[in-house]
Design an enzyme around this catalytic site. Sequence first.
Site, mmCIF file in Angstrom:
data_model
loop_
_atom_site.group_PDB
_atom_site.id
_atom_site.type_symbol
_atom_site.label_atom_id
_atom_site.label_comp_id
_atom_site.label_asym_id
_atom_site.label_seq_id
_atom_site.Cartn_x
_atom_site.Cartn_y
_atom_site.Cartn_z
ATOM 1 N N SER A 1 59.416 175.512 9.826
ATOM 2 C CA SER A 1 58.363 174.589 10.470
ATOM 3 C C SER A 1 59.145 173.477 11.069
ATOM 4 O O SER A 1 60.400 173.703 11.150
ATOM 5 C CB SER A 1 57.789 173.656 9.019
ATOM 6 O OG SER A 1 57.398 172.663 9.180
ATOM 7 N N TYR B 1 59.880 170.037 0.355
ATOM 8 C CA TYR B 1 59.398 171.244 1.800
ATOM 9 C C TYR B 1 60.523 171.170 2.621
ATOM 10 O O TYR B 1 60.852 172.141 3.268
ATOM 11 C CB TYR B 1 57.920 170.667 2.013
ATOM 12 C CG TYR B 1 57.368 171.381 3.340
ATOM 13 C CD1 TYR B 1 56.689 172.922 2.769
ATOM 14 C CD2 TYR B 1 57.325 170.871 4.386
ATOM 15 C CE1 TYR B 1 56.446 173.400 4.029
ATOM 16 C CE2 TYR B 1 56.935 171.455 5.491
ATOM 17 C CZ TYR B 1 56.429 172.856 5.167
ATOM 18 O OH TYR B 1 55.888 173.351 6.423
#
Length: 263
Positions: free
Chosen positions: A143, A156
């Site tokens: 990401s 995350y």
Amino acid sequence: MFNLKDKVVVITGGESGIGLAVCTSLSSVGAKVVMGGIQADRGQEACRQLNDKGGEVVFVKTDVRDREQVDALVRTAIDHFGKIDVLINNAGVFDGFADVTETTEELWDQIMAINLKGAFLTSQAALKHMIPQGFGRVINVSSIGGLVGRADGAAYTASKFGLIGFTRQMAASLSHTGITFNTVCPGSIATDIRSNSASVIPSAAHLMNRGVGSSDPDALKKVIPAGRKGTVDEIAAAIIFLASDEASYITGHDLTVDGGYVA
């Protein structure tokens, strides 16, 4: 589109979102696909639809935190198709923007187990077959949250930075075997996946921050030079390229697909 005819691909988190788009693209270019995912009903239906269109897709219910299930996923590729050429680690969960003061130990462990340990277990299982054959592609879906720190989820972000580091380490130590190791880093992508820190969500493409996650076109233009969210098909195209023979000299690379956000 690149030709992956008769390549055998194992993908995790393949039954929805980016994963399903990748499976659809893989099937369209001739690949044989073993789709791992946590949502059995959805995965089996996706396989049925792809096979009805002439694809060769097998679904295996897989929780990537469990070594036995991961081993079964890879073994299915060997049993059905005789080899594994490409591994795509796409399974992942988001943590609901919990910062370090809000992140419980349980949430931290869940995020790390799925986003990072899952890729480790699956890579380890696949490499047992790739290294002896002298060929392979390992593609990890990280990401932009693994490239820049923002006011977003602590667990995350840490897991996605870790996934990039893990990919680079494998590239540095194992690229001489004929295997390439790369990461795709999506930005804000329009998917059908809900961010839910309480459940396993089989996709790694979640929103980097609240601004990028906005549906307001004017807000998007302020943070994304391209002025819009990306599509799952655009991420799938990047993954297909890295899986192709044309990408044979690309390894240890982080391919950012974010409309210019990180820039």
